[in-house]
Design an enzyme around this catalytic site. Sequence first.
Site, PDB file in Angstrom:
ATOM      1  N   GLU A  63      -4.578  -0.190 -13.675  1.00  0.00           N
ATOM      2  CA  GLU A  63      -4.010   0.221 -12.614  1.00  0.00           C
ATOM      3  C   GLU A  63      -3.384  -1.020 -11.566  1.00  0.00           C
ATOM      4  O   GLU A  63      -2.735  -0.980 -10.758  1.00  0.00           O
ATOM      5  CB  GLU A  63      -4.460   1.309 -12.060  1.00  0.00           C
ATOM      6  CG  GLU A  63      -5.802   0.939 -11.264  1.00  0.00           C
ATOM      7  CD  GLU A  63      -7.086   0.869 -12.104  1.00  0.00           C
ATOM      8  OE1 GLU A  63      -6.904   0.867 -13.234  1.00  0.00           O
ATOM      9  OE2 GLU A  63      -8.126   0.982 -11.424  1.00  0.00           O
ATOM     10  N   ARG A  81     -20.172  -3.810 -13.740  1.00  0.00           N
ATOM     11  CA  ARG A  81     -21.381  -4.597 -14.108  1.00  0.00           C
ATOM     12  C   ARG A  81     -21.746  -4.344 -15.600  1.00  0.00           C
ATOM     13  O   ARG A  81     -22.248  -5.280 -16.275  1.00  0.00           O
ATOM     14  CB  ARG A  81     -22.696  -4.305 -13.108  1.00  0.00           C
ATOM     15  CG  ARG A  81     -22.637  -4.857 -11.683  1.00  0.00           C
ATOM     16  CD  ARG A  81     -23.898  -4.940 -11.128  1.00  0.00           C
ATOM     17  NE  ARG A  81     -23.806  -5.627  -9.775  1.00  0.00           N
ATOM     18  CZ  ARG A  81     -23.233  -4.971  -8.716  1.00  0.00           C
ATOM     19  NH1 ARG A  81     -22.767  -3.550  -8.709  1.00  0.00           N
ATOM     20  NH2 ARG A  81     -22.945  -5.575  -7.767  1.00  0.00           N
ATOM     21  N   LEU A 116       0.501   2.986  10.828  1.00  0.00           N
ATOM     22  CA  LEU A 116       1.640   3.276  11.145  1.00  0.00           C
ATOM     23  C   LEU A 116       2.466   2.574   9.700  1.00  0.00           C
ATOM     24  O   LEU A 116       3.787   2.724   9.672  1.00  0.00           O
ATOM     25  CB  LEU A 116       2.414   2.403  12.020  1.00  0.00           C
ATOM     26  CG  LEU A 116       1.786   3.115  13.546  1.00  0.00           C
ATOM     27  CD1 LEU A 116       2.472   2.469  14.700  1.00  0.00           C
ATOM     28  CD2 LEU A 116       2.389   4.535  13.692  1.00  0.00           C
ATOM     29  N   SER A 119      -2.744   3.383  14.910  1.00  0.00           N
ATOM     30  CA  SER A 119      -3.155   2.702  13.385  1.00  0.00           C
ATOM     31  C   SER A 119      -2.288   3.443  12.210  1.00  0.00           C
ATOM     32  O   SER A 119      -2.014   4.725  12.762  1.00  0.00           O
ATOM     33  CB  SER A 119      -4.648   2.555  13.220  1.00  0.00           C
ATOM     34  OG  SER A 119      -5.256   3.962  13.117  1.00  0.00           O
ATOM     35  N   HIS A 150      -9.211  -2.629 -15.527  1.00  0.00           N
ATOM     36  CA  HIS A 150      -8.437  -1.572 -14.580  1.00  0.00           C
ATOM     37  C   HIS A 150      -7.197  -1.817 -14.915  1.00  0.00           C
ATOM     38  O   HIS A 150      -6.453  -2.772 -14.092  1.00  0.00           O
ATOM     39  CB  HIS A 150      -8.988  -1.840 -13.149  1.00  0.00           C
ATOM     40  CG  HIS A 150     -10.177  -1.631 -12.838  1.00  0.00           C
ATOM     41  ND1 HIS A 150     -10.409  -0.318 -11.915  1.00  0.00           N
ATOM     42  CD2 HIS A 150     -11.336  -1.957 -12.829  1.00  0.00           C
ATOM     43  CE1 HIS A 150     -11.623  -0.241 -11.963  1.00  0.00           C
ATOM     44  NE2 HIS A 150     -12.284  -1.160 -12.311  1.00  0.00           N
ATOM     45  N   CYS A 187     -12.778   2.218 -17.089  1.00  0.00           N
ATOM     46  CA  CYS A 187     -13.957   1.528 -16.490  1.00  0.00           C
ATOM     47  C   CYS A 187     -15.361   2.442 -16.436  1.00  0.00           C
ATOM     48  O   CYS A 187     -15.429   2.858 -17.694  1.00  0.00           O
ATOM     49  CB  CYS A 187     -14.204   0.709 -14.960  1.00  0.00           C
ATOM     50  SG  CYS A 187     -14.873  -0.533 -14.923  1.00  0.00           S
ATOM     51  N   LEU A 188     -15.612   2.950 -15.596  1.00  0.00           N
ATOM     52  CA  LEU A 188     -16.842   4.029 -15.838  1.00  0.00           C
ATOM     53  C   LEU A 188     -16.065   5.335 -16.676  1.00  0.00           C
ATOM     54  O   LEU A 188     -16.876   5.850 -17.284  1.00  0.00           O
ATOM     55  CB  LEU A 188     -17.122   4.527 -14.531  1.00  0.00           C
ATOM     56  CG  LEU A 188     -18.067   5.746 -14.424  1.00  0.00           C
ATOM     57  CD1 LEU A 188     -19.615   5.125 -14.847  1.00  0.00           C
ATOM     58  CD2 LEU A 188     -18.427   6.168 -13.112  1.00  0.00           C
ATOM     59  N   LYS A 204       9.821   8.960  23.002  1.00  0.00           N
ATOM     60  CA  LYS A 204       9.393   8.343  24.106  1.00  0.00           C
ATOM     61  C   LYS A 204       8.879   6.775  23.870  1.00  0.00           C
ATOM     62  O   LYS A 204       8.470   6.625  22.745  1.00  0.00           O
ATOM     63  CB  LYS A 204       7.994   9.112  24.605  1.00  0.00           C
ATOM     64  CG  LYS A 204       8.114  10.569  24.740  1.00  0.00           C
ATOM     65  CD  LYS A 204       9.103  10.845  25.776  1.00  0.00           C
ATOM     66  CE  LYS A 204       9.080  10.479  27.294  1.00  0.00           C
ATOM     67  NZ  LYS A 204       9.900  11.034  28.338  1.00  0.00           N
ATOM     68  N   THR A 205       9.382   6.037  24.874  1.00  0.00           N
ATOM     69  CA  THR A 205       9.350   4.423  24.569  1.00  0.00           C
ATOM     70  C   THR A 205       8.134   3.855  25.211  1.00  0.00           C
ATOM     71  O   THR A 205       7.844   2.783  24.903  1.00  0.00           O
ATOM     72  CB  THR A 205      10.634   3.721  25.019  1.00  0.00           C
ATOM     73  OG1 THR A 205      10.973   3.907  26.320  1.00  0.00           O
ATOM     74  CG2 THR A 205      11.925   4.423  24.201  1.00  0.00           C
ATOM     75  N   LYS A 206       7.601   4.679  26.156  1.00  0.00           N
ATOM     76  CA  LYS A 206       6.617   4.111  26.945  1.00  0.00           C
ATOM     77  C   LYS A 206       5.424   3.648  26.289  1.00  0.00           C
ATOM     78  O   LYS A 206       4.988   2.286  26.564  1.00  0.00           O
ATOM     79  CB  LYS A 206       6.098   5.129  28.073  1.00  0.00           C
ATOM     80  CG  LYS A 206       5.255   4.581  29.145  1.00  0.00           C
ATOM     81  CD  LYS A 206       6.326   3.760  30.316  1.00  0.00           C
ATOM     82  CE  LYS A 206       6.850   4.769  31.413  1.00  0.00           C
ATOM     83  NZ  LYS A 206       7.774   4.079  32.098  1.00  0.00           N
TER      84      LYS A 206
END
Length: 543
Positions: A512, A465, A18, A16, A510, A384-385, A190-192
């Site tokens: 961002e 909220r 990647l 995972s 927000h 925000c906060l 390695k390709t395996k």
Amino acid sequence: MSIHTKYIFVTGGVASSLGKGIVSASLAKLLQARGHSVTIQKLDPYLNVDPGTLNPYEHGECFVTDDGAETDLDLGHYERFLNVPTSQANNVTTGRIYQSVIEKERKGDYLGKTVQVIPHITDEIKNRIRLLAKTGNYEFVITEIGGTVGDIESLPYIEAVRQMKWELGANCISIHLTLLPYLSTTGELKTKPTQHSVKMLLEYGVQPDILVCRTEHKISRDLKNKIALFCNVEPNAVIEAIDASTIYEVPVLMAAEELDLVVLNKLNIPVSEKVDMSSWEVFLGKMKDPKSEVRIGLVGKYIELKDSYKSISESFIHAGVANDTRVKIEWIHSESITDENVKEKFKGLKGILVAPGFGNRGIDGKIAAIKYVRENNIPFLGICLGMQCAVVEFARNVLGLKDAHSREMNPATTNPVIDLLEAQKKIVNKGGTMRLGSYPCNISEDTKAFEVYNKNKVSERHRHRYEFNNEYLGAFKAAGMLASGINPEGGLVEIVELKEHPWFIGVQFHPEYKSTVVNPHPLFVSFVKAAISVKDKSLKSKV
Ligand code: GLN
């Protein structure tokens, strides 16, 4: 439905993390640079209905779209790369798929049939994929399948990919992202694991058309040929994805490997002469070689996992480039700040951002941080906060309301300067019940906010909220904290700022979420500019 839409699936194998999201966004960028319209969708195999209720420590930031969807942070990358807004349709979780299938079952839509993973869940997945094409807005829909091939949870998605490839033929291709591990003892890639991962996909009936191979070292022509032979792909469809120093370099690396050309050829689309990535390359050049550096403190409580503030740190990259500088973020845990140590902690920092968040932990540190920057004329951006804490700090230390607080932190306060709206008090569910998504904001002239945006009307995304309590509006104004941005519909306070301070702005929304490579957010650009000018002053005073 647009019959011309081409579907591109991106799956991942071997490990995972990647970077499927970045590879997808990079491919989309290259197609866009060739004049095509593209959107990207993320299918997440977990059972939460959306990522809104997930702890940021588990999944990083929750990204919010204009239509108020709480989504995976990869959608942030899509928007930052493409400069095109995404929506609820761009992020689907297994939880949401099951929710709608079960709702249909309860309504009797399946007419007494046994409801099963195949075909009902897979049909629902396919509907969600086609939904974006049905808008008629996109020539390409890139669908990123979360997780790793072989996970039990991703199986229905892979099956949906298999079916769509079968149904759509030449209008659909799949890309598999894998890893070529490097063995330093023998100096080999390695390709395996890649071969095994492709075999597993083949077991599910999916032959990938293109392999993108993550690697620490260059992949030789011979090795590409070997991978091609063992995985049934063409040699030019084995794409090297070498580790990059920044995610913004990946589109350029993918262009050098001709990923976009291979995709267009496989989908039988005529290829225009050259892809225009010049402005992207200018951005990349400035990012890698800035004229100066400025240190800005980010005060938050989830700083152990930097992904919790992904959009904020990316916004600083965009704003840095816009100012020809590099913003070096100093991550400061809000729980570690006190009135006694704040001066020491903020030494050398030219600006302080107090981050969004939920709950009481770290609040005192945020308030101490804000008191210090307010009194010492250090540029401050509260999000925000962070804005709510600026309001509480001002109420306590300037207005003298000693027990002022947000109702979220102290339900019994006699001065709830941040409070719940009446209509919200009855809501008990946590998921999807906040003020979410884009709301308009009117900005008063002759304010810092107006100077920043240079316009009267803006629209920004929300996820909260609690709100500024308008009963205190007059007292704040009289003491020097202005509400310079107001929601025109309900009169809610969106922006506060200090009159007598070089740069002190708190925003309930927000910013961002809206900063992209092409459109760095004006609040961040102006904040960084203010921070640089502090730097210059201190340098001058040393001479
Ligand atoms: N906890 C605050 C609220 O719900 C702020 C939320 C945020 O920072 N995103 O209003």
